[in-house]
Motif scaffolding. Structure first.
Motif, short mmCIF file in Angstrom:
data_model
loop_
_atom_site.label_atom_id
_atom_site.label_comp_id
_atom_site.label_asym_id
_atom_site.label_seq_id
_atom_site.Cartn_x
_atom_site.Cartn_y
_atom_site.Cartn_z
N GLU A 151 -40.37 26.04 23.18
CA GLU A 151 -39.01 26.31 23.63
C GLU A 151 -38.86 25.90 25.09
O GLU A 151 -37.86 25.32 25.48
CB GLU A 151 -38.70 27.80 23.45
N LYS A 153 -38.35 22.22 25.42
CA LYS A 153 -37.00 21.82 25.04
C LYS A 153 -36.02 22.15 26.16
O LYS A 153 -35.18 21.36 26.55
CB LYS A 153 -36.59 22.58 23.78
N LEU A 154 -36.23 23.36 26.69
CA LEU A 154 -35.35 23.85 27.75
C LEU A 154 -35.44 22.92 28.95
O LEU A 154 -34.45 22.54 29.55
CB LEU A 154 -35.82 25.25 28.14
N TRP A 155 -36.69 22.55 29.25
CA TRP A 155 -36.92 21.67 30.39
C TRP A 155 -36.21 20.34 30.19
O TRP A 155 -35.57 19.82 31.10
CB TRP A 155 -38.42 21.47 30.57
N MET A 188 -32.62 20.86 30.74
CA MET A 188 -32.29 21.11 32.15
C MET A 188 -32.32 19.82 32.97
O MET A 188 -31.51 19.62 33.86
CB MET A 188 -33.29 22.08 32.76
N THR A 189 -33.31 18.96 32.68
CA THR A 189 -33.41 17.76 33.50
C THR A 189 -32.32 16.75 33.18
O THR A 189 -32.08 15.83 33.92
CB THR A 189 -34.79 17.09 33.33
N ILE A 211 -29.20 17.60 33.00
CA ILE A 211 -27.97 18.03 33.67
C ILE A 211 -27.63 17.11 34.85
O ILE A 211 -28.49 16.85 35.66
CB ILE A 211 -28.13 19.47 34.19
#
Lengths: 308, 321
Positions: free
Chosen positions: B310, B313-315, B318-319, B321
């Motif tokens: 997770e 995926k989050l990373w 975030m990158t 954005i």
């Protein structure tokens, strides 16, 4: 997962018929989530409604979720003599801005150092910071130290320094720094760049979402802080917004308690709606900004839960 | 190769030392120096003599604290409240996380999740305003509803037994969203294919929750519980102080170590006795954490494995954005 969600949504009802018990589950599931969301909102609704209700209506009928008699009197009072509120706003904005910037700088620099695998003392240093989460001096000795030895009584630094650095944020930031490829740092080094230059021109530009996440956590902490103000601030002109709200709340609550204990019906307790209007003014900025920055907080909470 | 000493390292990495120095000094001064003040627990504090000049008085401070019964009362309250809050807030968070991940209506999911996390962002001062607006005798929401239906008003501030429920409810209100974020990450960290395969094989929704979702939540739950157990003697000062305030009638039912210490510090400074209370609190908490350290590490390893996916995926998200 997103793909899976879609599949489930589209295929489940068609291919596999939802059984009656599954249907019941979804009804309960949506119902309970909705209920919890409403419960989370009720206090805000009460706040908003109370702040626009006429003072006399409140003292006669009490608070309600729908304003009984609409009146902007409370906001009128706030904005008629705005010095007190504006000054508190100023203090809050100042400590939030200064503290967040300094805190970000400190956190990023330190996270960079402890993420450098070629730095010999990185584990020792991490433990030095981590230990403060396991053991601390407690309220009494901290209070005495800050006042007697650091002379923080009524000093604005007492509102800024305690919240500036947090191990939790350091660990989250380290996760972000670790995602910057080490080869980038190494090749810059070979090209003759110093550590400061590497940090500020190569690493920091790659940390935008990390900086946003930590910056928002820091800013939230400063904006909501009243505890340090209560302990260390004695001049009203140096109160931040939340503590100003607290002292106004205290004044009305004390009056009401005395009245209740003596069994007296007080017809016009001052500033019932004023108090709520102040809470609206103090909380407004957060509630407005929050939905737009929510993703950073969610990222921070998720990363932090693994590290903490 | 010659083993490098501190000075060699310092010469080599001057810049890194300089970068870590501000935070190092800040933590040293703001967190480590006050630790030495714990010695006050064994002293009779005199302002003019300072922390280190004041005379020792042995265990007298502890004697005062426990012989008056206050020490036991606040310890009991702190532990009971923490247990109650731990159970309720984690339970709600797990339930909400399971339900939210089962919801497939996109906007409903987004909006409810946003709203449920909202209380986390509100300062305890404002929560204090909420509590007073809901429960006060004169104008409180509950009393105004009771009055509308012709009932007798209730003075909650004279009813100590109502407050454990109120405190527990507001604690859950504030933290359910925050904790559920962590559990949602744990649930969505499970490979989507497993759920899909189970559904195709005819697993009911209850079976999927029982055999896929709940086991994936378990390591997170254990870690969260252990974290909280390490703080079992620390009362959430901001919460208790804002909800209960200075209502003397309620102290027996609501006083925790932190609020007691604060009040004694401000109203009648018996520094020795309050220092004894914080010493006892700090040392016991430390002992509990050290005792549980092994479990914590093991569970954190498991948690990391679950959340790694997770996190990645989050990373990526975030990158972008």
């Amino acid at each position: 997962m997103a793909k899976n969600d879609k599949d489930m949504m589209e295929s489940a009802p068609r291919k596999i018929k939802l059984s009656a018990s599954s249907k019941a589950f979804y009804v309960i599931c949506y119902g309970i989530v909705l209920l919890v969301a409403v419960v989370c909102l009720i206090p805000f609704l009460l706040l908003l409604s109370g702040s626009v209700t006429a003072e006399q209506w409140i003292s006669f009928h009490g608070f309600s979720l729908i304003p009984g008699e609409f009146s902007l009197e409370a906001y009128g009072i706030i904005f008629k003599t705005p010095e007190r509120i504006l000054r508190a706003y100023g203090v809050s904005i100042f400590i939030t801005a200064a503290g967040t910037l300094l805190g970000l700088l400190l956190t990023t620099m330190t996270a960079y150092v402890i993420s450098r695998k070629d730095f010999k003392y990185r584990n020792w240093l991490s433990f030095f910071f981590y230990f403060t989460t396991l053991f601390n001096g407690g309220m009494v000795s901290t209070y005495i130290f800050y006042i007697q030895y650091l002379h923080l009584k009524d000093n604005m630094l007492a509102l800024i320094l305690p919240g500036m650095f947090n191990v939790f944020y350091l660990l989250i930031m380290r996760t972000f720094v670790n995602n910057v490829p080490f080869s980038l740092i190494e090749s810059a080094k070979l090209d003759g760049a110093g550590e400061w230059r590497i940090l500020f021109t190569i690493v920091i530009p790659l940390l935008k979402s990390g900086l946003a996440t930590i910056g928002l956590f820091l800013a939230l902490g400063y904006w909501n802080d009243w505890y340090n103000a209560m302990l260390y601030m004695s001049t009203e002109t140096k109160y931040p917004l939340q503590y100003m709200l607290y002292s106004i709340q205290q004044q009305t609550q004390a009056l009401s308690r005395i009245a209740a204990q003596a069994g007296i019906q007080v017809q016009n307790l001052p500033s019932n709606s004023l108090k709520l209007a102040m809470a609206v003014v103090a909380t407004g900025p957060i509630v407005i900004v929050y939905p737009f920055v929510q993703k950073y907080f969610i990222a921070g909470i998720t990363i932090g839960s693994v590290k903490g | 190769m010659k083993k490098e000493g501190f000075f060699d390292e310092f010469k080599k990495n001057k810049a890194l030392f300089a970068m870590a120095a501000p935070a190092f000094i800040l933590v040293l001064v703001m967190s480590y120096f006050p630790m030495s003040g714990l010695i006050l627990a064994f002293k009779e504090y005199r302002y003019n003599l300072g922390v280190f000049g004041s005379p020792f008085n042995g265990l007298q401070n502890f004697g005062y604290l426990f012989s008056s019964g206050t020490g036991w009362l606040i310890t009991r309250n702190t532990i009971l409240y923490n247990l109650l809050n731990l159970i309720t807030s984690q339970l709600f968070a797990v339930i909400i996380a399971i339900f939210i991940t089962e919801i497939h209506a996109k906007y409903f999911k987004k909006v409810t999740q946003t709203v449920i996390l909202l209380p986390y962002f509100i300062s305890w001062v404002v929560v204090g305003v909420f509590v007073f607006s809901i429960f006060n005798y004169e104008t409180g929401l509950i009393n105004s509803v009771i009055q509308t239906f012709g009932g007798e008003k209730v003075n909650f501030y004279m009813m100590p037994m109502a407050w454990p429920v109120i405190i527990c409810a507001f604690n859950a209100w504030k933290w359910t969203g925050y904790n559920s974020v962590i559990y949602i990450a744990a649930v969505t960290g499970v490979d989507g294919e497993i759920n899909e395969a189970a559904a195709i094989d005819g697993a009911t929704i209850f079976q999927r929750i029982r055999y896929i979702t709940l086991p994936s939540i378990r390591p997170t739950l254990v870690t969260m519980i252990l974290l909280q157990v390490g703080r079992i003697l620390r009362g959430d000062f901001e919460m208790f102080y804002q909800i209960v305030g200075n209502n003397g009638q309620l102290f027996n039912a609501t006083d925790v170590i932190d609020t007691y210490v604060f009040r004694s510090l401000i109203t009648n400074p018996d520094i020795g006795m309050t220092a004894a209370a914080t010493f006892y609190q700090s040392v016991l908490c430390f002992a509990i954490i050290i005792d549980r350290q092994h479990d914590r590490e093991e569970d954190r390893r498991r948690l990391r494995a679950v959340l790694k996916k997770e996190g990645k995926k989050l990373w990526q998200r975030m990158t972008k954005i």
